[in-house]
Design a protein around this motif. Structure first.
Motif, PDB file in Angstrom:
ATOM      1  N   LYS A  64      -8.772   4.109  -3.282  1.00  0.00           N
ATOM      2  CA  LYS A  64      -9.696   4.973  -2.538  1.00  0.00           C
ATOM      3  C   LYS A  64      -9.179   6.287  -2.242  1.00  0.00           C
ATOM      4  CE  LYS A  64     -11.270   0.734   0.129  1.00  0.00           C
ATOM      5  NZ  LYS A  64     -11.656   0.095   1.286  1.00  0.00           N
ATOM      6  N   LYS A  65      -9.981   7.255  -1.904  1.00  0.00           N
ATOM      7  CA  LYS A  65      -9.516   8.356  -1.416  1.00  0.00           C
ATOM      8  C   LYS A  65      -9.891   8.912  -0.074  1.00  0.00           C
ATOM      9  CE  LYS A  65     -10.954  10.642  -6.026  1.00  0.00           C
ATOM     10  NZ  LYS A  65     -11.796  11.882  -6.474  1.00  0.00           N
ATOM     11  N   ILE A  66      -8.773   9.355   0.665  1.00  0.00           N
ATOM     12  CA  ILE A  66      -8.730   9.584   2.071  1.00  0.00           C
ATOM     13  C   ILE A  66      -8.416  11.152   2.494  1.00  0.00           C
ATOM     14  CG2 ILE A  66      -8.011   7.375   2.684  1.00  0.00           C
ATOM     15  CD1 ILE A  66      -5.252   8.588   3.363  1.00  0.00           C
ATOM     16  N   GLU A  67      -8.845  11.661   3.339  1.00  0.00           N
ATOM     17  CA  GLU A  67      -8.426  12.993   3.535  1.00  0.00           C
ATOM     18  C   GLU A  67      -7.849  13.137   4.773  1.00  0.00           C
ATOM     19  OE1 GLU A  67     -11.178  16.773   4.615  1.00  0.00           O
ATOM     20  OE2 GLU A  67     -11.718  16.067   2.547  1.00  0.00           O
ATOM     21  N   VAL A 126      -5.082   5.990  -1.881  1.00  0.00           N
ATOM     22  CA  VAL A 126      -4.330   4.780  -1.479  1.00  0.00           C
ATOM     23  C   VAL A 126      -4.524   3.848  -2.459  1.00  0.00           C
ATOM     24  CG1 VAL A 126      -4.334   3.377   0.638  1.00  0.00           C
ATOM     25  CG2 VAL A 126      -5.285   5.694   0.727  1.00  0.00           C
ATOM     26  N   MET A 127      -3.404   3.323  -2.906  1.00  0.00           N
ATOM     27  CA  MET A 127      -3.435   2.387  -3.898  1.00  0.00           C
ATOM     28  C   MET A 127      -2.291   1.224  -3.619  1.00  0.00           C
ATOM     29  SD  MET A 127      -1.940   4.341  -7.272  1.00  0.00           S
ATOM     30  CE  MET A 127      -2.978   5.711  -7.220  1.00  0.00           C
ATOM     31  N   LYS A 128      -2.090   0.226  -4.406  1.00  0.00           N
ATOM     32  CA  LYS A 128      -1.120  -0.675  -4.428  1.00  0.00           C
ATOM     33  C   LYS A 128      -0.346  -0.534  -5.442  1.00  0.00           C
ATOM     34  CE  LYS A 128      -3.147  -4.155  -1.595  1.00  0.00           C
ATOM     35  NZ  LYS A 128      -3.143  -5.839  -1.369  1.00  0.00           N
ATOM     36  N   LYS A 129       1.172  -0.924  -5.232  1.00  0.00           N
ATOM     37  CA  LYS A 129       2.190  -0.547  -6.065  1.00  0.00           C
ATOM     38  C   LYS A 129       1.963  -1.164  -7.639  1.00  0.00           C
ATOM     39  CE  LYS A 129       5.589   0.267  -2.650  1.00  0.00           C
ATOM     40  NZ  LYS A 129       7.088  -0.441  -2.249  1.00  0.00           N
ATOM     41  N   HIS A 130       0.957  -2.398  -7.678  1.00  0.00           N
ATOM     42  CA  HIS A 130       0.922  -2.944  -8.942  1.00  0.00           C
ATOM     43  C   HIS A 130       0.128  -1.985  -9.868  1.00  0.00           C
ATOM     44  CE1 HIS A 130      -3.443  -3.788  -8.248  1.00  0.00           C
ATOM     45  NE2 HIS A 130      -3.049  -4.431  -7.036  1.00  0.00           N
ATOM     46  N   SER A 131      -0.548  -0.953  -9.366  1.00  0.00           N
ATOM     47  CA  SER A 131      -1.194   0.180 -10.167  1.00  0.00           C
ATOM     48  C   SER A 131      -0.366   1.095 -10.894  1.00  0.00           C
ATOM     49  CB  SER A 131      -2.158   0.685  -9.305  1.00  0.00           C
ATOM     50  OG  SER A 131      -3.257  -0.055  -8.671  1.00  0.00           O
ATOM     51  N   TRP A 180       0.880  -1.188   0.105  1.00  0.00           N
ATOM     52  CA  TRP A 180      -0.039  -0.090  -0.102  1.00  0.00           C
ATOM     53  C   TRP A 180       0.836   1.322   0.105  1.00  0.00           C
ATOM     54  CZ3 TRP A 180      -4.744  -0.319  -1.146  1.00  0.00           C
ATOM     55  CH2 TRP A 180      -5.634  -1.467  -0.883  1.00  0.00           C
ATOM     56  N   MET A 181       0.311   2.189  -0.647  1.00  0.00           N
ATOM     57  CA  MET A 181       0.862   3.617  -0.696  1.00  0.00           C
ATOM     58  C   MET A 181      -0.165   4.810  -0.861  1.00  0.00           C
ATOM     59  SD  MET A 181       3.038   3.467  -4.330  1.00  0.00           S
ATOM     60  CE  MET A 181       2.031   3.662  -5.853  1.00  0.00           C
ATOM     61  N   PHE A 182       0.261   6.035  -0.093  1.00  0.00           N
ATOM     62  CA  PHE A 182      -0.636   7.050  -0.568  1.00  0.00           C
ATOM     63  C   PHE A 182       0.428   7.961  -1.686  1.00  0.00           C
ATOM     64  CE2 PHE A 182      -1.925   7.399   4.201  1.00  0.00           C
ATOM     65  CZ  PHE A 182      -2.599   6.231   4.036  1.00  0.00           C
ATOM     66  N   VAL A 183      -0.801   8.504  -2.380  1.00  0.00           N
ATOM     67  CA  VAL A 183      -0.248   9.418  -3.636  1.00  0.00           C
ATOM     68  C   VAL A 183      -0.888  10.583  -3.709  1.00  0.00           C
ATOM     69  CG1 VAL A 183      -0.237   9.201  -6.152  1.00  0.00           C
ATOM     70  CG2 VAL A 183       0.371   7.228  -4.891  1.00  0.00           C
ATOM     71  N   VAL A 206       4.194   9.994  -4.989  1.00  0.00           N
ATOM     72  CA  VAL A 206       4.139   9.209  -3.789  1.00  0.00           C
ATOM     73  C   VAL A 206       4.534   9.986  -2.386  1.00  0.00           C
ATOM     74  CG1 VAL A 206       5.321   7.113  -2.815  1.00  0.00           C
ATOM     75  CG2 VAL A 206       4.962   7.252  -5.094  1.00  0.00           C
ATOM     76  N   VAL A 207       3.762   9.778  -1.586  1.00  0.00           N
ATOM     77  CA  VAL A 207       3.781  10.579  -0.360  1.00  0.00           C
ATOM     78  C   VAL A 207       4.112   9.747   0.972  1.00  0.00           C
ATOM     79  CG1 VAL A 207       2.597  12.740  -1.022  1.00  0.00           C
ATOM     80  CG2 VAL A 207       1.390  10.923  -0.138  1.00  0.00           C
ATOM     81  N   ALA A 208       3.848   8.607   1.037  1.00  0.00           N
ATOM     82  CA  ALA A 208       4.102   7.701   1.849  1.00  0.00           C
ATOM     83  C   ALA A 208       4.284   6.171   1.081  1.00  0.00           C
ATOM     84  CB  ALA A 208       3.087   7.347   2.745  1.00  0.00           C
ATOM     85  N   SER A 209       5.237   5.408   1.401  1.00  0.00           N
ATOM     86  CA  SER A 209       5.373   4.121   0.629  1.00  0.00           C
ATOM     87  C   SER A 209       6.341   3.337   1.690  1.00  0.00           C
ATOM     88  CB  SER A 209       5.858   4.232  -0.845  1.00  0.00           C
ATOM     89  OG  SER A 209       6.166   2.924  -1.200  1.00  0.00           O
ATOM     90  N   ARG A 210       6.213   2.112   1.400  1.00  0.00           N
ATOM     91  CA  ARG A 210       7.301   0.780   2.282  1.00  0.00           C
ATOM     92  C   ARG A 210       8.142   0.504   1.058  1.00  0.00           C
ATOM     93  NH1 ARG A 210       5.460  -4.412   5.495  1.00  0.00           N
ATOM     94  NH2 ARG A 210       7.572  -5.351   5.941  1.00  0.00           N
TER      95      ARG A 210
END
Length: 201
Positions: A78-81, A89-94, A19-22, A51-55
């Motif tokens: 998904k969208k988060i605030e 919020v998406m997975k790297k395979h996207s 998972w990562m935040f974009v 990318v603003v958060a990723s592992r």
């Protein structure tokens, strides 16, 4: 809240799995004083983000915080605030590829994706002077490889390839040049001759 405050909050997150935040990068609404109509083109073309958060899963992971990416137009996210700012919020395979410069062609493909300069057909029928309709010119499924992901095996940079028209092409245009992402499995063949080469043979 300032951009620095957002960055401070996000950098302390520990992401799970892939998972990562974009942060989505929106196209400008105005260019040289000309207002661009507000149409929902997000479902038609490849989208951009940062990318603003990723592992990081390995030292050669390209999806670092701050990396600009191109991701699938129909990506499942998904969208988060967070404190009034919206993130995806998406997975790297996207992710299709990484932007390493300011030009459209400055892209590193990821995984099994191949990044192409997608050709249009010629504007005229050969030796007739008749003009082809734009819709016909776009129905042309050849292109030149600009980059390919680490999981590809049979394509090389500058190969001219013929690909499946029904493969769900990820596309965008810049300055009248058309680009596309396709999976290597959707490429029928490589090194096909151009029309000029056939006619001169």
């Amino acid at each position: 809240m300032t951009e620095q405050s957002h960055e401070h909050e996000l950098k302390n997150l520990r992401m799970n799995g892939d998972w990562m935040f974009v942060n989505p990068i929106l196209e400008p609404k105005e260019i040289n004083g000309i207002i661009i109509p507000d149409t929902d083109s997000s479902q038609e073309v490849t989208q951009k983000g940062e990318v603003v958060a990723s592992r990081l899963k390995s030292p050669d992971d390209l999806l670092l915080v701050g990396t600009r990416i191109l991701f699938r137009r129909n990506a499942s996210f998904k969208k988060i605030e967070i404190n009034g700012k919206t993130f995806l919020v998406m997975k790297k395979h996207s992710v299709l590829g990484v932007l390493y410069g300011d030009k459209a062609h400055e892209v590193t493909s990821l995984g099994s994706y191949v990044f192409l300069r997608w050709e249009f057909s010629h504007s005229e029928y050969e030796r007739s002077g008749l003009i082809r309709p734009d819709a016909y010119r776009q129905m042309h499924y050849t292109g030149y490889v600009i980059s390919h992901g680490s999981d590809t095996k049979e394509v090389h940079i500058n190969d001219r390839v013929f690909f499946d028209q029904f493969c769900g092409v990820e596309k965008f245009e810049e300055n009248g040049i058309r680009y596309a992402f396709v999976r290597e499995d959707d490429i029928y063949c490589t090194n096909i001759p151009s029309r000029e080469e056939v006619l001169s043979a």
